[in-house]
Design an enzyme around this catalytic site. Structure first.
Site: not given
Length: 698
Positions: A483-484, A487, A615-617
């Protein structure tokens, strides 16, 4: 003498490979004091003399941006992989000044007006599509950064920007510290019942590192932590239900109490994001976030998530019912009182029985060096590139870090990357990620033009080598590495020469997971798998029956896995769309409300998952976590192009791989992702391949 005087400060080099062996936390503050002063002067000069042309605006702006991106990038990278109290302090002292400079730059009226003038000029049609997209993005970015604000509104916007940056860093540090703070030391054979040898070796190594110098895999003591390579196998294999419960409760309540409590931070972050969106004229932060993404609006995001929720919910209910029935068939007392800490354990037992293998049996066939060989052969097969070790040619931040060269078909180097593969819970944040070290660009110096080659960081947190054996990977760790690397490929194989759209730059966030999730599919490809799955001692290939079992087990409990991602994605959107910070409903209430339709076993009252939702904070996924699913539609559809060509048909695979490289990987942010996808696939994407790949549709 240590190099910490201003003149020989390695953080001021501003280009090339960072000299990690020479960088120290005490150099951070003096470096940025000097750098920011210099850049302030350059910005003032550019504003005074700016011309609305590519060479009079974009090129000098890149030139100004580069040193800051380089230096701040190095410090940010070290915060993730070599965190220390000294580095943290320096980072926190410098961060406000860096944010203030970015604000000043992104809100520069002279530069904004010059970009708009360039957009209207006669030269516009002479620019390449990549250049046009960079200019259009710069205009939009300036508007979303508050370039149109004046007076109090502008001051308030910038104060919010500053506070959000500080809160995000604090949030991440709390998660790292809370993960590190908990451990369970086991001393008796009863306490380690069921644990595989690989975990006992790791746990003994962790105990030795914590001061138990005589700890051995056979006799202990064994130290279990909340770090993934320790936590996951423990939850899967420990027969001690009481210990699984203890570990599970510790894991889900990370960073939710005491000095490391992230709840107040979450509330404040959501409040500030909502206020910031309002200042820019949006109804909520989700609208602001989507202004730069592929998804046109919240309705479109929720429609996709609902389609996937409907496809996965019943499957997840069935998964849990089968698991309970399986536990009952083994006369397990918990079958009638199934809890969260029973799921991993019983799903692993059921998988073993259903497919006649367990995850641990496969580890000896996936030593990291062998997996890398297989991954690099795949890159050559699909994209014609050759990857070779270049260890020793670049300074590294830890002895385990590797360095690699990527060469094209003619043998010329086109890119490089670092790989930091192993978990180091004391100094490295959890998870896995790819980041930019150097972005590809055409550089003009002293009248000559050269191409600056891209360099990437690939960071994983897999099982480290233990007791003289190489890192023996679980299949999940293999998928994470692929996966990485996906990217990384988009950053490394870009053909765009403008840093503003090279690699992953300027790609809509909900398309950025396309190459990474695409690469995961190849872990199940026969050719790829047998190329890398060889026993670390004997060199024997993975027996065929294991491959068949892996394929059969691929969609084991995939309804539950899909539903879990939907739960996180909807929670993220809801918190940034309809949630009212400070209102009667708390963030935990929102989660429990959504859990009714997105989980099949309700979260425990103390489940503080949100407090560790980095991820979101703490990262860039706010109102964007759905991107994993949005991009998975694209990646599954892209992989199906290879299936249609025939995975055993080498000429067809080569041709399809070349097209994928020339479109998805090469074009980066130079065109809209939908245009790029259509150039590869010949049509728009649909959800069919994703539902088929996950077994949710035949």
């Amino acid at each position: 003498m240590i190099a910490n005087t201003i003149t020989d400060n390695p953080l001021l080099i501003g280009k090339g490979l960072p000299p990690f062996d020479a960088i120290k936390p005490e150099q951070v503050e003096p470096a940025f004091a000097e750098l920011l002063t210099k850049l302030e002067a350059e910005l003032a000069q550019l504003e005074a003399n700016v011309q609305p042309t590519w060479s009079g605006l974009v090129e000098p702006l890149d030139h100004l941006n580069d040193p800051l991106r380089w230096s701040w990038g190095v410090v940010g990278h070290l915060m993730g992989v070599k965190n220390s109290p000294e580095l943290r302090q320096a980072y926190e002292n410098v961060q406000p000044k860096v944010v203030q400079f970015w604000n000043k730059l992104s809100q520069s009226k002279p530069l904004y007006e010059a970009f708009k003038a360039l957009r209207q000029s006669e030269d516009w049609d002479k620019l390449q599509p990549a250049q046009q997209r960079i200019v259009e993005s710069a205009i939009k970015d300036a508007e979303l950064s508050g370039v149109g604000l004046e007076g109090e509104e502008k001051e308030r916007f910038n104060a919010i920007e500053l506070e959000l940056a500080e809160l995000g860093t604090k949030f991440s540090n709390h998660v790292l510290d809370a993960t590190k703070a908990f451990s369970l030391t086991l001393k008796t054979k009863e306490e380690i019942d069921g644990l595989p040898p690989s975990l006992l070796s790791l746990a003994a190594q962790a105990a030795r590192a914590a001061g138990e110098e005589n700890a051995t895999p056979e006799n202990g003591p064994w130290r279990i932590t909340l770090d993934f390579p320790s936590y996951v196998p423990f939850m899967q294999h420990s027969t001690r239900r009481d210990l699984r419960e203890q570990l599970y409760r510790a894991f889900i309540s990370r960073a939710s109490s005491g000095e490391l409590n992230n709840y107040p931070l979450i509330e404040r972050i959501l409040e500030l994001r909502k206020e910031q969106a309002g200042i820019l004229g949006f109804n909520n932060y989700a609208e602001l976030s989507l202004a730069k993404k592929m998804a046109p609006n919240v309705d479109a995001v929720e429609a996709l998530l609902e389609e996937l929720r409907l496809a996965s919910y019943d499957a997840a209910v069935k998964d849990l019912a089968e698991l309970k029935a399986f536990a009952a068939s083994k006369n397990a007392p918990e079958a009638n009182d199934f809890k969260h800490w029973d799921i991993s354990f019983w799903s692993e037992r059921q998988r073993e029985e259903k497919y006649a293998f367990n995850a641990e049996e496969l580890r000896p066939y996936f030593p990291l060096p062998q997996v890398l060989d297989g991954l690099f052969s795949l890159a050559k097969r699909l994209f014609g590139v050759t990857i070779t070790a270049a260890d020793g040619t670049a300074p590294v931040w830890h002895e385990d870090v590797r360095y690699f060269q990527v060469a094209d078909e003619t043998g010329n180097p086109i890119a490089y990357f670092y790989l930091d593969p192993y978990s180091r819970p004391a100094e490295k944040r959890g998870g896995a990620w790819m980041d930019e070290c150097i972005v590809r660009a055409k550089i003009r110096e002293a009248g000559t033009e050269t191409t600056r080659l891209p360099v990437a960081y690939l960071v994983c947190n897999q099982t480290p080598p233990v007791d003289g054996k190489p890192s023996l990977m679980t299949f999940m760790e293999v998928e994470t590495l692929f996966h990485e690397f996906g990217h990384g490929l988009q950053h490394l194989l870009t053909k765009v020469d403008y840093p503003g759209a090279a690699g992953i730059n300027n790609i809509e966030w909900d398309a950025v997971e396309l190459p990474s999730q695409f690469m995961e599919n190849w872990c199940y490809d026969r050719n790829t798998l047998f190329n890398m799955a060889k026993h670390y001692e004997t060199g024997e290939p993975l027996p065929e029956h294991y491959y068949q079992k892996l394929l059969a087990a691929r969609n084991y409990m995939s309804g539950s896995a899909t539903l879990r991602q939907i739960h996180f994605s909807l929670l993220d959107i809801e918190l940034h769309d309809r949630y009212q910070p400070g209102g009667a409903e708390k963030v935990t209430d929102v989660r429990n409300r959504l859990a009714k339709t997105t989980t099949v076993i309700s979260p425990l009252p103390e489940d503080a998952f949100l407090c560790a939702f980095n991820h979101i904070f703490g990262g860039g996924y706010a109102a964007g976590y759905y991107s994993y699913k949005w991009a998975e539609v694209l990646s599954a559809d892209a992989f199906s192009a290879f299936e249609e060509a025939g995975l055993e048909n080498e000429p067809a695979i080569t041709e399809t791989g070349k097209l994928f490289r020339e479109t998805v990987l090469a074009l980066g942010g130079s065109k809209h992702p939908m245009e790029i996808f259509k150039a590869f696939r010949g049509r728009e994407p649909n959800t069919e391949a994703l539902l088929r790949h996950t077994g949710l549709k035949s």
